[in-house]
Design a protein around this motif. Structure first.
Motif, short mmCIF file in Angstrom:
data_model
loop_
_atom_site.label_atom_id
_atom_site.label_comp_id
_atom_site.label_asym_id
_atom_site.label_seq_id
_atom_site.Cartn_x
_atom_site.Cartn_y
_atom_site.Cartn_z
N SER A 150 -0.34 8.69 1.36
CA SER A 150 1.02 8.17 1.14
C SER A 150 1.77 8.05 2.47
N LEU A 151 1.63 9.05 3.32
CA LEU A 151 2.26 8.99 4.64
C LEU A 151 1.70 7.83 5.44
N LEU A 152 0.40 7.60 5.33
CA LEU A 152 -0.22 6.45 6.00
C LEU A 152 0.42 5.15 5.53
N SER A 153 0.59 5.02 4.22
CA SER A 153 1.10 3.77 3.65
C SER A 153 2.54 3.50 4.09
N GLY A 165 3.65 4.50 7.10
CA GLY A 165 3.67 4.53 8.56
C GLY A 165 4.20 5.82 9.13
N GLU A 166 4.11 6.92 8.35
CA GLU A 166 4.70 8.19 8.76
C GLU A 166 3.66 9.26 9.09
N ASN A 167 2.38 8.91 9.07
CA ASN A 167 1.35 9.90 9.38
C ASN A 167 1.25 10.06 10.90
N LYS A 168 1.33 11.31 11.35
CA LYS A 168 1.38 11.54 12.80
C LYS A 168 0.02 11.40 13.47
N PHE A 169 -1.06 11.38 12.67
CA PHE A 169 -2.40 11.30 13.25
C PHE A 169 -2.96 9.88 13.27
N VAL A 170 -2.64 9.09 12.26
CA VAL A 170 -3.27 7.78 12.10
C VAL A 170 -2.22 6.74 11.74
N LYS A 171 -2.33 5.56 12.33
CA LYS A 171 -1.51 4.42 11.97
C LYS A 171 -2.43 3.33 11.42
N VAL A 172 -2.06 2.78 10.27
CA VAL A 172 -2.87 1.76 9.61
C VAL A 172 -2.46 0.39 10.12
N GLY A 173 -3.48 -0.47 10.31
CA GLY A 173 -3.21 -1.83 10.78
C GLY A 173 -4.24 -2.82 10.31
N GLN A 174 -4.30 -3.94 10.97
CA GLN A 174 -5.17 -5.03 10.53
C GLN A 174 -6.64 -4.78 10.76
N ASP A 175 -6.99 -3.73 11.51
CA ASP A 175 -8.40 -3.40 11.74
C ASP A 175 -8.94 -2.42 10.70
N ASP A 176 -8.13 -2.10 9.67
CA ASP A 176 -8.50 -1.05 8.73
C ASP A 176 -8.86 -1.59 7.35
N THR A 177 -9.86 -0.94 6.75
CA THR A 177 -10.17 -1.11 5.32
C THR A 177 -10.00 0.25 4.67
N VAL A 178 -9.19 0.29 3.62
CA VAL A 178 -8.95 1.53 2.89
C VAL A 178 -9.64 1.46 1.54
N ILE A 179 -10.51 2.43 1.26
CA ILE A 179 -11.24 2.48 -0.01
C ILE A 179 -10.69 3.64 -0.83
N ARG A 219 2.17 1.90 -5.49
CA ARG A 219 3.10 1.90 -4.36
C ARG A 219 2.36 2.13 -3.04
N VAL A 220 1.39 3.04 -3.06
CA VAL A 220 0.60 3.30 -1.86
C VAL A 220 -0.23 2.07 -1.48
N LEU A 269 -1.25 -2.57 2.13
CA LEU A 269 -1.40 -4.02 2.30
C LEU A 269 -0.32 -4.58 3.21
N ARG A 270 0.91 -4.10 3.07
CA ARG A 270 1.99 -4.56 3.94
C ARG A 270 1.73 -4.20 5.40
N ALA A 271 1.02 -3.10 5.61
CA ALA A 271 0.69 -2.69 6.98
C ALA A 271 -0.45 -3.51 7.57
N GLY A 272 -1.06 -4.36 6.75
CA GLY A 272 -2.11 -5.24 7.25
C GLY A 272 -3.52 -4.83 6.89
#
Length: 533
Positions: free
Chosen positions: A288-291, A293-307, A322-323, A328-331
């Motif tokens: 949820s923090l990833l979705s 943009g609030e996770n301090k370790f990882v930022k999600v972007g267009q190079d990511d696939t989330v399963i 919501r997650v 998807l909004r993060a790319g």
């Protein structure tokens, strides 16, 4: 569940429930422990069928008041121990590890631990050898003939019990009784995951699953390592459980294939896989923090696939959606169970239950674990497989059944109200929940009036403060009219000899509530505040 024999009590599991959407502000739901507290000296132990929160999550609360030993597989105890230690209650219990097929005396109870396949490794069915015959508690199970660890539900032992002593009573998991056919094998998910890793070979892959699903984690690791990736874990429970599974040799992975999450950002996307918690969209979970943009370790972007290697538990659909939207909004690209077969249930479906019942051939049958409709469907399956209709008993929380020479019958009831936990507060109670629902759905109107106790006249007010009913700056005329209505009601009450604060507040509540309902067809919470000078 509690079993009584020779005036002693044995607990089978002690779990918790997670709140539904209308339980505003509630963190979790516990069973009513009143009966256990009142009979604490008779409890000889608790046997845990497996390590899911709905089966062992309540122990950290019960052990605050009671003390007894806990029996289960090493993994089950390890998962339960994490929560118990966090609560500082390790001294309240003794952790007694058992092995598959072990038969052990616990007080007067003769208990056998039968291996079953579930979505967490080393789960057990509980066989009780009693003076009234063999009683079987199925635990959560499925009949997966090709499990990841090759540890299957021990149908041969169940058949042996049925053919030798006979099974007097079967209490059977009902979760998927409405689902036709057989649950897919966990290994099928592994094949899908491997294909997804091939299809997304040039991208960073982030997976989310239950932290206790060690077999799923194993297959994710195999798919990742097979494509030349290293693996990092994200989320405290995921890190703890992976470490525990490695220590117990339930996860087969080279030390060089596991890296710290801090090191993942320095690697090329196609060289890393992150296994995260938060598959149910829990607001503060790692995913949820990833979705957001609030996770301090990882930022999600267009190079990511989330399963999302899971399926939303009923009631969690909104959070999960919501997650997904946030990712998807993060790319990122998102794969979930609605797109690919990335999840398999851990509960037996209808044909598996029928097979189970046909092997055991119980004299009496009690559906357990599920909503009423699931237990009703399970009862129908048992009748289909030859259990006499009169020998099938549907029960509710708090029901006490007695097994005697004459059969199984209803005996009595014990307290079984849900206990709602908010933070460190104990039983919040239905009244508080009801108030929270009103506040969430209708809002609140606070009416403040000051009365001169000598002249019995209104000195100041009424002043109306509202949240969630109307937007005050845009409803001044309505609020002025409400003030006039309340003022007239207070003056009329004073003229009729009502001078005590309780009586005046009752009049304020009645007048304000009637006005609000008639003018807006709403029923917000009315909070009257009458002050005297």
């Amino acid at each position: 569940m509690v079993i009584e024999q020779q005036d002693k009590l044995l607990l089978i599991d002690c779990g918790l429930m997670f709140p539904s959407a209308d339980m505003h502000g509630i963190d979790l739901v516990l069973a009513d422990f009143t009966f256990l507290r009142e009979n604490a000296d008779r409890i000889v132990g608790c046997v845990a069928t497996h390590g899911h929160e709905d089966h062992v999550g309540g122990l950290q609360f019960l052990l605050r008041e009671l003390s007894f030993p806990l029996f289960g597989s090493a993994l089950t105890l390890g998962l339960a121990r994490n929560r118990i230690e966090e609560a500082g209650l390790s001294r309240q219990t003794e952790f007694v590890a058992v092995t598959d097929g072990e038969r052990r005396k616990i007080g007067p109870f003769d208990v056998e631990f039968l291996p079953v396949t579930h979505s967490v490794p080393h789960a057990h069915a509980i066989v009780l050898h009693t003076p009234q015959g063999v009683i079987i508690h199925s635990g959560d199970f499925k009949l997966d003939l090709t499990p990841v660890d090759n540890r299957r539900t021990n149908l041969s032992r169940l058949g042996e019990l049925a053919m030798s002593d006979g099974v007097r009573l079967l209490m059977c998991d009902s979760t998927n009784a409405e689902e036709a056919g057989h649950a897919p094998s966990e290994k099928n998910v592994g094949k899908v995951l491997k294909q997804l890793f091939i299809e997304h070979a040039d991208r960073r892959i982030i997976t989310a699953s239950f932290a206790s699903h060690i077999h799923r984690i194993q297959q994710i690791i195999e798919a990742a390592v097979g494509q030349g990736r290293v693996v990092a874990t994200l989320g405290r429970s995921m890190q703890k459980n992976v470490r525990l599974a490695i220590d117990l040799k339930l996860l087969n992975v080279k030390a060089s294939s596991i890296i710290d999450i801090d090191d993942a950002r320095d690697l090329a996307p196609e060289k890393v896989c992150i296994i995260s918690t938060g598959s149910q969209g829990e607001p503060m979970s790692a995913l949820s923090l990833l979705s957001r943009g609030e996770n301090k370790f990882v930022k999600v972007g267009q190079d990511d696939t989330v399963i999302l290697s899971s399926h939303a538990i009923p009631g969690n659909e909104y959070n999960v959606n919501r997650v997904i939207d946030g990712l998807l909004r993060a790319g990122a690209k998102v794969v979930h169970s609605g797109i690919a077969d990335v999840h398999a249930t851990g509960h037996a479906q209808a044909d598996e239950i029928k097979t189970y019942v046909s092997i055991i051939k119980p004299e009496w049958f009690v559906p357990i674990h599920g909503e009423y409709r699931h237990m009703l469907a399970n009862a129908a399956l048992a009748e289909t497989m030859g259990v006499a209709k009169d020998n099938i008993t549907l029960v509710s929380n708090g029901d006490v059944l007695e097994l005697t020479d004459k059969g199984l019958s209803f005996h009595s009831r014990v307290p079984a109200q849900n206990l709602y936990v908010d933070g460190i507060v104990g039983d919040v109670g239905q009244g508080v929940l009801r108030d929270r629902r009103v506040l969430a759905e209708e809002g609140v109107v606070v009416v403040v009036v000051t009365v001169d106790s000598e002249t019995n006249r209104v000195l100041t007010g009424p002043e109306i403060i509202t949240r969630g009913w109307v937007y005050a700056p845009e409803a001044e005329d309505l609020l002025d009219e409400a003030c006039d209505t309340v003022s007239r009601a207070v003056e009329r009450a004073l003229a009729e000899g009502v001078h005590d604060i309780d009586g005046l507040e009752k009049e304020v509540r009645r007048a304000a509530g009637k006005f609000v309902n008639e003018r807006t067809k709403r029923r917000p919470m009315i909070v009257p505040v009458v002050m005297t000078t």
